[in-house]
Scaffold this active site. Structure first.
Site: not given
Ligand code: BGC
Length: 742
Positions: A289
Site C-alpha cells: 500500500d
Molecule cells: C489506500 C489504498 C489505495 C492506495 C492507492 C492507499 O492510501 O489504502 O486502498 O489503493 O492508497 O490509491
C-alpha cells in the site's frame, strides 16, 4: 530497430519454439517469454519494474515523487497509478515504449472501487443488495469503462471484514460477515477480470485483493492503527474473503498498513510468504500500500528505510507503491551481498508475467483507444446497471403506517443539504466519476413528482452548528403533506482517513428533525452515509427511514424510484447497526459467554446496565413495502452424515400487497465444540422475487464441509454433535430446528 520491437520479436521467437512442443502449456510459454525479457535487463532496470509511482492527476496519499516522466524514460519506474484517459495513458506509455532502453510497457493502476466513470453505490451499499449477479455486473461495467480509459489494473476488491463502524473504510468493504464477504469478493473478481479470467481481453483489468491482511480491525476504529487478534479469529473470520478472491483468480494482492501480531503486514514473511504464496498458493504479484515500506520505520521494526526495503523484499513484496525505497537502496544492497539477485528476479518475473498476461507486450496501447473510450464511458446500459444496483442496495429500516411509498402528486417538502448535492452521491473513491454529469436527488424528485409538488429548503448543512435555515425548512414543511428529510454524513466523512469517535448524525441535523416533528406531519428520513450510524433518536422521530448509502451516478433517480414505489426495496444490512457507540464492536456472530442473559433483571450477566445488548437493526435486516411470512423449517433428515448432507426447506409467503424480493438467510450454530462457537453463522442465502399473495419454497443444502472450523488443535475440520439451524429474513427473527452431525 526500436527496443520494444526487439523484445516483441524475441518473445515471438520463443513463442514459435514453444509451439513446437505439444506438451508446453500456456503458462510455461509466458514464463519463457518473461525470462527472455529478464535476460536483457540490467539490475537497475529490474528494480525499476518494481517501482510504482502516482501520477499527479489524482493523488490518493502523501506525494513523494514528481518528474516521473523522466523516471519512466530512464527505466526507473515501470508502473504508474492515478493516471487515466486513453490519451494521457497513451502519452505516458509512449515514453516507456519508445524512449526507455528496453521499451517495457507500463502497468496503469487506479482505485476503481465502485465504478470508473459511471459510479455505482459504495461497496458497503452494493453488498446490501445481497445480489451477486448485480455486484459482478457492477465490477464488469467498472472494468469496461476503466479499460477503455487506459487502466489495466484496479486496486480492488477490498476484502477487509470489519465490525468497526468508527472506521471510515467500512464503506469500501462488504460488511461484517466472512461468508457473504467471500461471495462478494469472488463476484467482484469475476467482474473485473472477466468470467474466465482472460486478462488478455482488452476489456478486463487485473484485480488486486486488498488490504492483506486484517486491515479492517484497527484498534478503537482509528485508521492505520494496530491490529491484534488471535490466529483463530484471523483465519476463521478475516482471511476467508481474501482467499475467496484469490480462488476466483485475482492476480495481484496489496499489503496493508497495519501490523498483525507485532509485525507490519508489508514486512511479514508469515503473511506474504508462508500464508499467501505458501498455503494459499498465490502466483501473482504483491504490491505494497501507499508508502507502507517506509512506514515500517515508524512502526519501529527497522531503524531506517534501507532496512525497511530489505524486510519487505525478503518478506515477498514485489512492488513498492510510491515509497522510492526499492529504487533508492535495492541495487546497492544486491551489490553488497545483502540481497540475493535471485530474489529480485523472482519479484520481477511476477511483475513481467502480469504484463504479458494483460497482453501489453503484444500491444502496449491496447487500453488506449479513444474511439472505444467515447463509446463505452457512460454507455446507456452502464447507467442502467448502476440504477439497478443502486435501487437494490437501499435498505428500508422503518415504515410506520405505510408512510412509504409516496404517492405521485403528493406535495412533499424536501429538506437537507444532501438532497441537493451531486458530489455526495458519489461517495469516497469516486475514481473518474463526474458529478457535473449527474442529477441530484432533488432534481430527480422534481422531475418525477412535478416541480410544483416539491418544495425545497436546505434547513442546515450536514456539519456545523448553523440553525439559520431552520425557519425556512419549517415553512416549507408547513406547506407540504409529507416531509422528506435527507440527512447523514457528507462524502468525506467516510472512506480512508475518516475515522470518527461518534457515530451520530453530525451537526444539527437531528435537531432539525426534532423541530420538524412538532409539525405532526409524516416524516420520511432518507439517509446518506458510509457506515452504520447510531439512529436511535432518528428512529423514534421518523415515520419511515430509508438507508441509501452513497448511491452513485444514478443515485438520485434510484432514491426517487424507491420512495415512490417504482421499486420495492429489498436491501438487507451487511453490518449491524448498534443502539449506541458503547455497544461497538457489535456483530451477529458473537459468542454466548459463560453468563448470557436469560432473564432481563439478572444482575451478574454479560450485559449493560444502561442499554440492551441487542442492536437497533441486526445484520441481515431490511423491510419491504410488502410482508413475508416464513413457515416452519422442514429437514430432509435430522442427521447430517458426511456424504449426504441435508436439505432444509421453508415456504415464504408474500402476505402484503406488493410484489417483492426477499433475502432468505440460513444460519447455523454448533452447540458444543472443542472451542467456543458463535451463536449464529451465515451459511447460505437466496434472494427471491415473490409476487403478492404467492408463496415460494426455498431449499438450502447443508453439507458437513460447511460446518468446518479451526478446532482446539488448530486443524480445520468438523466435530460431530448437536447443531441448530435457523432460517429467516434477518439474523434475529428466525425459525429454528435442531440436527446432529454424525
Ligand atoms: C489506500 C489504498 C489505495 C492506495 C492507492 C492507499 O492510501 O489504502 O486502498 O489503493 O492508497 O490509491
Amino acid at each position: 530497430m526500436k527496443k520494444t520491437a526487439h523484445i516483441i520479436l524475441l518473445t515471438s521467437f520463443v513463442f514459435l519454439i514453444s509451439c513446437n512442443s505439444i506438451k508446453t502449456n500456456k503458462a510455461s510459454i509466458i514464463d519463457q517469454k518473461v525470462d527472455s525479457v529478464l535476460n536483457l535487463m540490467t539490475l537497475e532496470e529490474k528494480i525499476g519494474q518494481m517501482v510504482l509511482y502516482t501520477s499527479d492527476w489524482d493523488v490518493t496519499g502523501p506525494t513523494l515523487k514528481s518528474g516521473y516522466m523522466d523516471d519512466i524514460r530512464k527505466g526507473h519506474c515501470g508502473n504508474i497509478f492515478n493516471a487515466h484517459t486513453a490519451a494521457y495513458v497513451r502519452k505516458l506509455q509512449k515514453i516507456a515504449v519508445e524512449e526507455s532502453r528496453l521499451g517495457i510497457p507500463l502497468l496503469f493502476g487506479y482505485d476503481v472501487i465502485h465504478g470508473h466513470k459511471t459510479i455505482f453505490p459504495i461497496s458497503l451499499g452494493e453488498s446490501a443488495s445481497w445480489d451477486m449477479e448485480a455486484i459482478e455486473k457492477g465490477a464488469r461495467v467498472a472494468a469496461i469503462e476503466a479499460a477503455a480509459s487506459g487502466i489495466n489494473w484496479t486496486f480492488a476488491p477490498m476484502c477487509d471484514i470489519s465490525v468497526e463502524p468508527r472506521w471510515g473504510r467500512v464503506s469500501e468493504g462488504a460488511g461484517e460477515d466472512p461468508f457473504l464477504g467471500s461471495k462478494i469478493a469472488a463476484a467482484r473478481v469475476r467482474g473485473f477480470q472477466g468470467k474466465d479470467n482472460n486478462l488478455a481481453d482488452p476489456l478486463t483489468i487485473l484485480a488486486c485483493v486488498k488490504h492483506f491482511a486484517a486491515y479492517g480491525a484497527p484498534q478503537a476504529g482509528r485508521d492505520y492503527n494496530t491490529v491484534d487478534m488471535s490466529k483463530r479469529v484471523f483465519l476463521e473470520t478475516y482471511l476467508p474473503p481474501y482467499k475467496a478472491a484469490l480462488d476466483a483468480g485475482a492476480m495481484s494482492v496489496m499489503t496493508s498498513f497495519n501490523e498483525l501480531d507485532g509485525v507490519p503486514a508489508t514486512g511479514s514473511r508469515y503473511l506474504l510468504s508462508d500464508l499467501l504464496r505458501g498455503e494459499l498458493g498465490f502466483k501473482g504479484l504483491v504490491v505494497t500500500d501507499y508508502t507502507s515500506i517506509n512506514e515500517m520505520v515508524n512502526h519501529g521494526v527497522v531503524a531506517n528505510e534501507a532496512e525497511a526495503g530489505l524486510l519487505a523484499v525478503k518478506a515477498g513484496v514485489d512492488m513498492d507503491m510510491q515509497g522510492e525505497v526499492y529504487f533508492k537502496y535495492l541495487k546497492k544492497q544486491v551489490d553488497d551481498g545483502l540481497v540475493d539477485e535471485k530474489l529480485i528476479d523472482e519479484a520481477l518475473r511476477r511483475v513481467l508475467k502480469v504484463k504479458f498476461l494483460l497482453g501489453l507486450f503484444d500491444d502496449p496501447y491496447r487500453y488506449c483507444n479513444e474511439v472505444r473510450e467515447k463509446q463505452l464511458v457512460y454507455a446507456p446500459e452502464h447507467l442502467e446497471a448502476a440504477l439497478d444496483v443502486a435501487k437494490k442496495s437501499m435498505v428500508l429500516l422503518k415504515n410506520q403506517d405505510q408512510v412509504l411509498p409516496l404517492k405521485k402528486g403528493e406535495k412533499i417538502a424536501v429538506i437537507g443539504e444532501l438532497a441537493a448535492s451531486t458530489r455526495d452521491l458519489l461517495g469516497s473513491w469516486k475514481a473518474a466519476g463526474d458529478w457535473d454529469f449527474m442529477k441530484s436527488t432533488l432534481d430527480e424528485l422534481k422531475a418525477y413528482n412535478g416541480e410544483a409538488n416539491v418544495i425545497y429548503a436546505e434547513g442546515c448543512k450536514t456539519i456545523g452548528e448553523d440553525r439559520s435555515g431552520f425557519a425556512a425548512a419549517m415553512a416549507a414543511a408547513g406547506r407540504a403533506q409529507k416531509i422528506v428529510l435527507v440527512i447523514g454524513e457528507n462524502w468525506e466523512w467516510s472512506g480512508e482517513a475518516a475515522s470518527r469517535t461518534s457515530i451520530d448524525i453530525p451537526g444539527v441535523q437531528t435537531e432539525l428533525l426534532e423541530k420538524l416533528k412538532t409539525l405532526n406531519k409524516p416524516i420520511v428520513v432518507v439517509l446518506m452515509n458510509g457506515r452504520p450510524l447510531d439512529l436511535t433518536r432518528e428512529n423514534e422521530l421518523a415515520d419511515a427511514m430509508l438507508e441509501t448509502w452513497y448511491a452513485g451516478t444514478m443515485g438520485g433517480k434510484a432514491i426517487t424510484q424507491v420512495l415512490f414505489g417504482e421499486y420495492n426495496p429489498s436491501g438487507k444490512l451487511t453490518m449491524t447497526f448498534p443502539r449506541n457507540l458503547g455497544q461497538v464492536p457489535i456483530f451477529y456472530y458473537e459468542k454466548n459467554t459463560g453468563r448470557p442473559i436469560y432473564l432481563p433483571n439478572d444482575k451478574y450477566k454479560s450485559k449493560y446496565i444502561d442499554s440492551p445488548n441487542d442492536p437497533l437493526f441486526p445484520f441481515g435486516f431490511g423491510l419491504s413495502y410488502t410482508t413475508f411470512e416464513y413457515s416452519d423449517i422442514t429437514l430432509s433428515s435430522t442427521e447430517l452424515t458426511d456424504n449426504e448432507g441435508l436439505t432444509a426447506q421453508v415456504t415464504v409467503k408474500n402476505t402484503g400487497k406488493y410484489d417483492g424480493e426477499e433475502v432468505v438467510q440460513l444460519y447455523v450454530r454448533d452447540l458444543v465444540g472443542s472451542v467456543t462457537r458463535p451463536v449464529k453463522e451465515l451459511k447460505g442465502f437466496e434472494k427471491v422475487m415473490i409476487k403478492a399473495g404467492e408463496s415460494k419454497e426455498i431449499k438450502f443444502k447443508l453439507t458437513s464441509d460447511m460446518l468446518a472450523f479451526y478446532r482446539l488443535d488448530m486443524t480445520y475440520g468438523t466435530e460431530p454433535g448437536d447443531y441448530k439451524l435457523f432460517i429467516g429474513g434477518n439474523s434475529k427473527d428466525v425459525k429454528e430446528k435442531g440436527f446432529k452431525l454424525k
